[in-house]
Motif scaffolding. Structure first.
Motif, PDB file in Angstrom:
ATOM      1  N   SER A   2       0.851  -1.190   0.000  1.00  0.00           N
ATOM      2  CA  SER A   2       0.000   0.000   0.000  1.00  0.00           C
ATOM      3  C   SER A   2       0.880   1.231   0.000  1.00  0.00           C
ATOM      4  CB  SER A   2      -0.946  -0.001   1.207  1.00  0.00           C
ATOM      5  OG  SER A   2      -0.198   0.036   2.405  1.00  0.00           O
ATOM      6  N   GLY A   3       0.266   2.351  -0.356  1.00  0.00           N
ATOM      7  CA  GLY A   3       1.036   3.581  -0.384  1.00  0.00           C
ATOM      8  C   GLY A   3       0.222   4.735  -0.909  1.00  0.00           C
ATOM      9  N   PHE A   4       0.942   5.744  -1.389  1.00  0.00           N
ATOM     10  CA  PHE A   4       0.318   6.961  -1.870  1.00  0.00           C
ATOM     11  C   PHE A   4       0.967   7.426  -3.157  1.00  0.00           C
ATOM     12  CE2 PHE A   4      -0.404   6.844   2.663  1.00  0.00           C
ATOM     13  CZ  PHE A   4      -1.771   7.092   2.719  1.00  0.00           C
ATOM     14  N   TRP A   5       0.144   7.897  -4.068  1.00  0.00           N
ATOM     15  CA  TRP A   5       0.583   8.484  -5.334  1.00  0.00           C
ATOM     16  C   TRP A   5       0.291   9.972  -5.267  1.00  0.00           C
ATOM     17  CZ3 TRP A   5      -0.143   5.336 -10.379  1.00  0.00           C
ATOM     18  CH2 TRP A   5       0.133   3.982 -10.151  1.00  0.00           C
ATOM     19  N   ARG A   6       1.305  10.808  -5.556  1.00  0.00           N
ATOM     20  CA  ARG A   6       1.143  12.262  -5.522  1.00  0.00           C
ATOM     21  C   ARG A   6       1.438  12.855  -6.896  1.00  0.00           C
ATOM     22  NH1 ARG A   6       1.500  15.321  -1.064  1.00  0.00           N
ATOM     23  NH2 ARG A   6       3.090  16.609  -2.039  1.00  0.00           N
ATOM     24  N   ILE A  28       5.562   3.293  -1.541  1.00  0.00           N
ATOM     25  CA  ILE A  28       4.902   1.995  -1.403  1.00  0.00           C
ATOM     26  C   ILE A  28       5.600   1.210  -0.293  1.00  0.00           C
ATOM     27  CG2 ILE A  28       4.436  -0.227  -2.516  1.00  0.00           C
ATOM     28  CD1 ILE A  28       4.366   1.288  -5.196  1.00  0.00           C
ATOM     29  N   ALA A  29       4.810   0.645   0.616  1.00  0.00           N
ATOM     30  CA  ALA A  29       5.315  -0.278   1.627  1.00  0.00           C
ATOM     31  C   ALA A  29       4.778  -1.665   1.294  1.00  0.00           C
ATOM     32  CB  ALA A  29       4.858   0.142   3.021  1.00  0.00           C
ATOM     33  N   GLN A  30       5.695  -2.632   1.173  1.00  0.00           N
ATOM     34  CA  GLN A  30       5.299  -3.999   0.841  1.00  0.00           C
ATOM     35  C   GLN A  30       5.192  -4.851   2.100  1.00  0.00           C
ATOM     36  OE1 GLN A  30       7.628  -5.870  -2.210  1.00  0.00           O
ATOM     37  NE2 GLN A  30       7.781  -3.996  -3.436  1.00  0.00           N
ATOM     38  N   SER A  31       4.388  -5.909   2.026  1.00  0.00           N
ATOM     39  CA  SER A  31       4.212  -6.814   3.164  1.00  0.00           C
ATOM     40  C   SER A  31       5.505  -7.550   3.518  1.00  0.00           C
ATOM     41  CB  SER A  31       3.094  -7.816   2.877  1.00  0.00           C
ATOM     42  OG  SER A  31       3.383  -8.564   1.711  1.00  0.00           O
ATOM     43  N   LEU A  77       9.863  -4.441   2.471  1.00  0.00           N
ATOM     44  CA  LEU A  77      10.544  -3.584   1.513  1.00  0.00           C
ATOM     45  C   LEU A  77       9.733  -2.297   1.317  1.00  0.00           C
ATOM     46  CD1 LEU A  77      12.321  -4.785  -1.605  1.00  0.00           C
ATOM     47  CD2 LEU A  77      10.635  -3.002  -1.916  1.00  0.00           C
ATOM     48  N   VAL A  78      10.439  -1.181   1.156  1.00  0.00           N
ATOM     49  CA  VAL A  78       9.808   0.115   0.943  1.00  0.00           C
ATOM     50  C   VAL A  78      10.366   0.729  -0.332  1.00  0.00           C
ATOM     51  CG1 VAL A  78       9.487   2.438   1.889  1.00  0.00           C
ATOM     52  CG2 VAL A  78       9.545   0.478   3.423  1.00  0.00           C
ATOM     53  N   ASN A 101      15.245  -1.324   2.985  1.00  0.00           N
ATOM     54  CA  ASN A 101      15.108  -2.576   3.719  1.00  0.00           C
ATOM     55  C   ASN A 101      15.153  -3.794   2.791  1.00  0.00           C
ATOM     56  OD1 ASN A 101      14.971  -3.814   6.227  1.00  0.00           O
ATOM     57  ND2 ASN A 101      12.763  -4.127   6.078  1.00  0.00           N
ATOM     58  N   ALA A 102      15.929  -3.652   1.725  1.00  0.00           N
ATOM     59  CA  ALA A 102      16.059  -4.745   0.758  1.00  0.00           C
ATOM     60  C   ALA A 102      17.519  -5.146   0.656  1.00  0.00           C
ATOM     61  CB  ALA A 102      15.550  -4.295  -0.605  1.00  0.00           C
ATOM     62  N   SER A 103      17.819  -6.365   1.017  1.00  0.00           N
ATOM     63  CA  SER A 103      19.215  -6.804   0.975  1.00  0.00           C
ATOM     64  C   SER A 103      19.678  -7.112  -0.443  1.00  0.00           C
ATOM     65  CB  SER A 103      19.414  -8.030   1.869  1.00  0.00           C
ATOM     66  OG  SER A 103      18.593  -9.090   1.425  1.00  0.00           O
TER      67      SER A 103
END
Length: 158
Positions: free
Chosen positions: A71-75, A86-89, A92-93, A116-118
């Motif tokens: 989920s997230g926001f589009w501007r 976007i924040a993923q379950s 990862l962001v 937060n993605a290795s």
């Protein structure tokens, strides 16, 4: 759009996205087994705010078991640019910037930050509306692979 208000002028060029979309997609990558999935996207608009709220969920076609959510926001900006978070379950962001063309009904996004993605270094997303069908393609690059298609789907508005 949420009840009780007008569409903000910044959102108006992308108002065709507002609503719930459902369909199927395919996923794959050199490091995983290819798969098919069901999907629902929802674009909503808080009245009189210059933002679109975005949510997505996927499930296994055979069992209905949940797979992924984000989920997230589009501007959207008046100059045809857009900022997306976007924040993923998976934890990862993504922070993405891109462009939209309201006449061609195309949105192109390029990651500015993948947090937060290795392994994931880059993500692009392209959304297109053609003949009433919303399709998208997500390309991804990792520490081991160049940018290539990871997901694609085709959705119809409910």
């Amino acid at each position: 759009m949420d009840a009780g208000g007008a569409v903000h002028p910044a959102v108006r060029p992308l108002s065709y996205l507002l609503g719930t979309w459902r369909g199927q997609g395919q996923g794959g990558f050199p490091t995983i087994t290819s798969f098919n999935y069901g999907e629902e996207l929802r674009f909503s608009h808080p009245a009189n705010k210059p933002v679109i709220a975005y949510s997505q969920k996927t499930w296994k076609l055979d069992s209905g078991e949940p797979m992924h959510a984000e989920s997230g926001f589009w501007r959207p900006k008046p100059d045809g640019t857009i900022e997306v978070v976007i924040a993923q379950s998976t934890g990862l962001v993504e922070v993405q910037k891109g462009t939209y063309n309201s006449e061609e009904k195309v949105v192109k996004l390029q990651s500015q930050l993948v947090g937060n993605a290795s392994k994931v270094r880059e993500i692009t997303r392209v959304f297109k509306l053609v003949a009433g069908e919303l399709s998208y393609e997500v390309d991804m690059a990792t520490n081991l692979t160049n940018l290539q298609t990871h997901l694609r789907a085709s959705l119809k508005k409910l």
